[in-house]
Write an enzyme that holds these catalytic residues in place. Structure first.
Site, PDB file in Angstrom:
ATOM      1  N   GLU A 191     -23.913  94.313 -29.474  1.00 19.43           N
ATOM      2  CA  GLU A 191     -23.162  93.077 -29.662  1.00 19.43           C
ATOM      3  C   GLU A 191     -21.765  93.251 -29.064  1.00 19.43           C
ATOM      4  OE1 GLU A 191     -24.427  90.576 -33.502  1.00 19.43           O
ATOM      5  OE2 GLU A 191     -23.468  92.465 -33.992  1.00 19.43           O
ATOM      6  N   GLU A 196     -24.200  87.958 -29.568  1.00 22.18           N
ATOM      7  CA  GLU A 196     -24.456  88.106 -31.002  1.00 22.18           C
ATOM      8  C   GLU A 196     -25.957  88.196 -31.236  1.00 22.18           C
ATOM      9  OE1 GLU A 196     -23.290  86.328 -35.389  1.00 22.18           O
ATOM     10  OE2 GLU A 196     -22.370  85.483 -33.591  1.00 22.18           O
ATOM     11  N   HIS A 266     -11.995  66.042 -28.169  1.00 23.41           N
ATOM     12  CA  HIS A 266     -11.608  66.115 -26.765  1.00 23.41           C
ATOM     13  C   HIS A 266     -10.121  65.830 -26.580  1.00 23.41           C
ATOM     14  CE1 HIS A 266     -15.395  66.725 -24.648  1.00 23.41           C
ATOM     15  NE2 HIS A 266     -15.968  65.908 -25.526  1.00 23.41           N
ATOM     16  N   CYS A 268      -9.407  66.085 -23.170  1.00 22.96           N
ATOM     17  CA  CYS A 268      -9.572  65.736 -21.766  1.00 22.96           C
ATOM     18  C   CYS A 268     -10.105  64.319 -21.625  1.00 22.96           C
ATOM     19  CB  CYS A 268     -10.535  66.721 -21.096  1.00 22.96           C
ATOM     20  SG  CYS A 268     -12.223  66.612 -21.758  1.00 22.96           S
ATOM     21  N   CYS A 303     -12.661  71.734 -24.763  1.00 27.22           N
ATOM     22  CA  CYS A 303     -11.726  71.347 -25.814  1.00 27.22           C
ATOM     23  C   CYS A 303     -12.019  72.117 -27.108  1.00 27.22           C
ATOM     24  CB  CYS A 303     -11.761  69.832 -26.007  1.00 27.22           C
ATOM     25  SG  CYS A 303     -11.337  68.934 -24.463  1.00 27.22           S
ATOM     26  N   LEU A 579      25.611  41.069 -31.639  1.00 25.98           N
ATOM     27  CA  LEU A 579      25.459  41.392 -30.227  1.00 25.98           C
ATOM     28  C   LEU A 579      24.041  41.885 -29.936  1.00 25.98           C
ATOM     29  CD1 LEU A 579      28.832  43.289 -29.657  1.00 25.98           C
ATOM     30  CD2 LEU A 579      28.297  40.907 -29.065  1.00 25.98           C
ATOM     31  N   GLY A 581      21.106  44.144 -29.317  1.00 27.74           N
ATOM     32  CA  GLY A 581      20.842  45.516 -29.733  1.00 27.74           C
ATOM     33  C   GLY A 581      21.501  45.926 -31.028  1.00 27.74           C
ATOM     34  N   GLY A 583      20.583  45.046 -34.013  1.00 29.82           N
ATOM     35  CA  GLY A 583      19.630  45.156 -35.119  1.00 29.82           C
ATOM     36  C   GLY A 583      19.360  43.864 -35.854  1.00 29.82           C
ATOM     37  N   THR A 585      17.043  41.524 -35.349  1.00 31.41           N
ATOM     38  CA  THR A 585      15.623  41.258 -35.608  1.00 31.41           C
ATOM     39  C   THR A 585      15.107  42.119 -36.754  1.00 31.41           C
ATOM     40  OG1 THR A 585      15.314  40.725 -33.269  1.00 31.41           O
ATOM     41  CG2 THR A 585      13.340  41.167 -34.561  1.00 31.41           C
TER      42      THR A 585
END
Length: 632
Positions: A191, A196, A266, A268, A303, A579, A581, A583, A585
């Site tokens: 082995e 095996e 996987h 890939c 994988c 302004l 950006g 925050g 929303t």
């Protein structure tokens, strides 16, 4: 009995009922090994599930009469890496195991009983522990492009490996191609990493189904190799399986089915299947056919190949479930995003030092860090109990006569800590507000478990359930969103403030006792919990999440949090402006969610007017409101 969630518990926790169990070191040694293993397996699955789900309690009915925890011990076989997360307690004829959340500082993102990923090391097929599995998965992604699966077992490839292994592999390849062997023939190779030998047992089909998944996983995850069923691993002699005991057609179908069912993950894009070849080599004795050796050549896989789904569990949708292979692998490999594309952002909470369900938290480098924000909102002093926020508790005291006296009386036993008021902790946690709640107040103090006081204007049948739900939800948020890694429970206490200004306590016999280790011991524990609370209250999913490829939380600014904390019952019309950006929303979405929970509104009852169609399209996904815009 399987695992089930106990919905009638008096603990504000996720409680898993594990059924009946025999306890005691000596008693468990004497019981039937199969029953002992089954009971231990059930308990470990419950432990693993709670470790990965924010913690909780396992309740088991003690089956053996006269059991005493102090005298007889426990006798359960728990992995050492889990033990520091557990506390135990006997409660009459029930045994309780208190489980705190898994800490990712253990080196892996989640608790796993068995990875079921195998690899070959010298002459053995070995299971990978969680850290080995994580290292293997990361290595596989890094070296994926360097693996040539189709030629992984060719003699040319073998020449590039160690000479001894190359020779053994070549000899195994020659044996694999032989049609005929002799009974008791001694093979000229042992082995190795690529070979095996397995002897058939009495039940041929069971033997193959038991050993083959581990062998295929190990060879596929290493460098490929051969497994020969019917060769003695010690003497290297050919034995085979007697022809009367083997049905080649049935065994071939069984092997094909077994290999095709093996879980694979996987990384890939080609997503090939496990590549293998199966041969049955005839074994002759004195010129007559005696039996067969089953030889399987396994190619190196691109994988990861599992012998079966990983043994890792969680609580989801009010039940205990095993994690699917794909979900387990993705969770194991989850890491902080690369912030090199966002140099203005810094880490406030890393996945490497939090809890399994936490998300990365980032703060703009020009804003206060997490610890500074904690000290701003929730300071800890060594000589008094601090009430906060000042404007809210003063307003509550002025509106509700007798509330000040009630709170001051309750705080007398505590010399140090912080009491955090809220008009509704339920709403703060994203739950619906309950009518009749005057306020909630969270006390965090040294040498005590955190206490959640809920003061009602009148008592009804839903008050206890409300307080238990809010306490449970707060604990889960602090751990799973805030990333708190210590032992944690929230004790709910309920009061009714009558019209005559007298307070009536509505708690007592149903409250449960926790182990002493759940009491906070130091101011550092308190500050760590309060920093998690900042994340719970101010955290929101960042718009950077899609760009970075994983969910990231940002924190509201001081001004945004101040606006969000306003009493909506006093302000029915809100204008969010600022302004680009700044925050707007995010703040508007959080305010609408709060409106929904405070007033029990449907989306049709909330009108959001925005300035352009792209913003309208973005907000529509939240499903919180009706939308209107003046501009396209």
């Amino acid at each position: 009995m399987g695992l089930r969630i106990d919905s009638n518990t008096n603990f504000p926790e996720c409680v898993i009922d594990a059924g009946k169990v025999i306890l005691g070191t000596q008693r468990r040694q004497e019981m039937d090994p199969r029953l002992r293993e089954k009971q231990n397996e059930i308990i470990l699955q419950a432990v693993c599930a709670l470790l990965n789900s924010g913690g909780g309690i396992i309740k088991a009915e003690i089956e053996n009469k006269g059991y005493n925890y102090e005298s007889h011990g426990v006798g359960l076989d728990v992995p050492p890496i889990f033990r520091s997360h557990l506390d135990e307690m006997q409660q009459e004829n029930h045994f309780l195991i208190f489980v705190k959340s898994w800490n990712t500082e253990a080196g892996v993102p989640l608790a796993t009983l068995c990875s079921n990923l195998y690899h070959r090391q010298r002459t053995s097929t070995d299971i990978m522990d969680s850290q080995e599995a994580l290292a293997f998965l990361k290595w596989r992604t890094q070296t994926l492009m360097n693996i040539n699966v189709s030629n992984s077992l060719s003699p040319q490839a073998a020449q590039s490996s160690v000479q001894y292994e190359g020779n053994t592999k070549a000899l195994a390849a020659a044996l694999f191609d032989r049609k005929r062997l002799q009974y008791l023939e001694k093979l000229n190779f042992p082995e190795s990493k690529h070979v095996e030998f397995v002897m058939f047992s009495t039940d041929v089909s069971h033997c193959v189904k038991d050993r083959l998944p581990k062998c295929v996983s190990a060879f596929a995850n290493t460098e490929g190799g051969y497994v020969f069923f019917g060769v003695h691993d010690g003497t290297c002699q050919v034995i085979g399986c007697e022809k009367e005991k083997i049905d080649l057609t049935s065994l071939r179908a069984s092997i094909d089915g077994c290999i095709k069912k093996l879980p694979v993950h996987h990384f890939c894009t080609q997503r090939p299947e496990i590549q293998y070849v199966l041969n049955f080599l005839e074994v002759h004795d004195k010129g007559a056919l005696r039996g067969y050796v089953c030889a399987i050549k396994v190619e190196q896989f691109c994988c990861a190949v599992f012998a079966k789904a990983p043994s890792s569990w969680q609580v989801k949708d009010n039940r205990v479930r095993q994690l699917p292979t794909r979900e387990w692998t993705a969770w194991m490999m989850e890491a902080d995003p690369d912030l090199s594309r966002c140099p203005e952002m810094v880490l406030a909470l890393s996945l490497s030092s939090a809890t399994p369900r936490s998300k990365t938290v980032c703060i703009h480098k020009n804003l206060e860090c997490l610890k500074e924000q904690q000290k701003r909102y929730f300071p800890v002093f060594s000589d008094r109990v601090v009430y906060t926020p000042e404007s809210l508790y003063k307003e509550l005291f002025s509106q509700h006569k007798g509330l000040r006296d009630l709170i001051n009386t309750e705080m007398r036993p505590f010399s140090q800590g912080i009491l955090i008021f809220s008009q509704s902790w339920a709403v703060d946690l994203g739950l619906q507000e309950k009518q009749g709640v005057i306020c909630d107040a969270l006390l965090i103090s040294q040498n005590n478990t955190p206490i959640l006081y809920t003061i009602f204007s009148k008592w009804d049948a839903g008050c206890k359930g409300y307080s238990m739900l809010v306490a449970y939800s707060l604990k889960q948020k602090l751990v799973n969103k805030g990333g708190y890694t210590g032992r944690l429970c929230i004790t709910p206490l309920v009061y009714v403030l009558n019209s005559d200004r007298k307070a009536q306590s509505i708690y007592g016999s149903y409250l449960q006792i926790y182990p002493e280790s759940y009491n906070f011991m130091t101011p550092q524990h308190m500050e760590a919990l309060l920093q998690s609370l900042v994340i719970v209250l101010l955290g929101f999913k960042s718009f950077l999440s899609e760009e970075l490829g994983s969910e990231v939380l940002n924190l509201l600014t001081n001004k945004q949090y101040e606006l969000l904390s306003k009493n909506l019952r006093k302000t029915r019309e809100l204008f969010v402006h600022g302004l680009l950006g700044s925050g707007k929303t995010i703040l508007a979405l959080k305010i609408m969610e709060k409106i929904k929970n405070v007033f029990h509104c449907e989306p049709t009852n909330i009108l959001y007017i925005c300035e352009n169609y792209p913003l309208k399209k973005l907000v529509r996904y939240a499903c919180l409101c009706s939308l209107f815009t003046f501009f396209s």
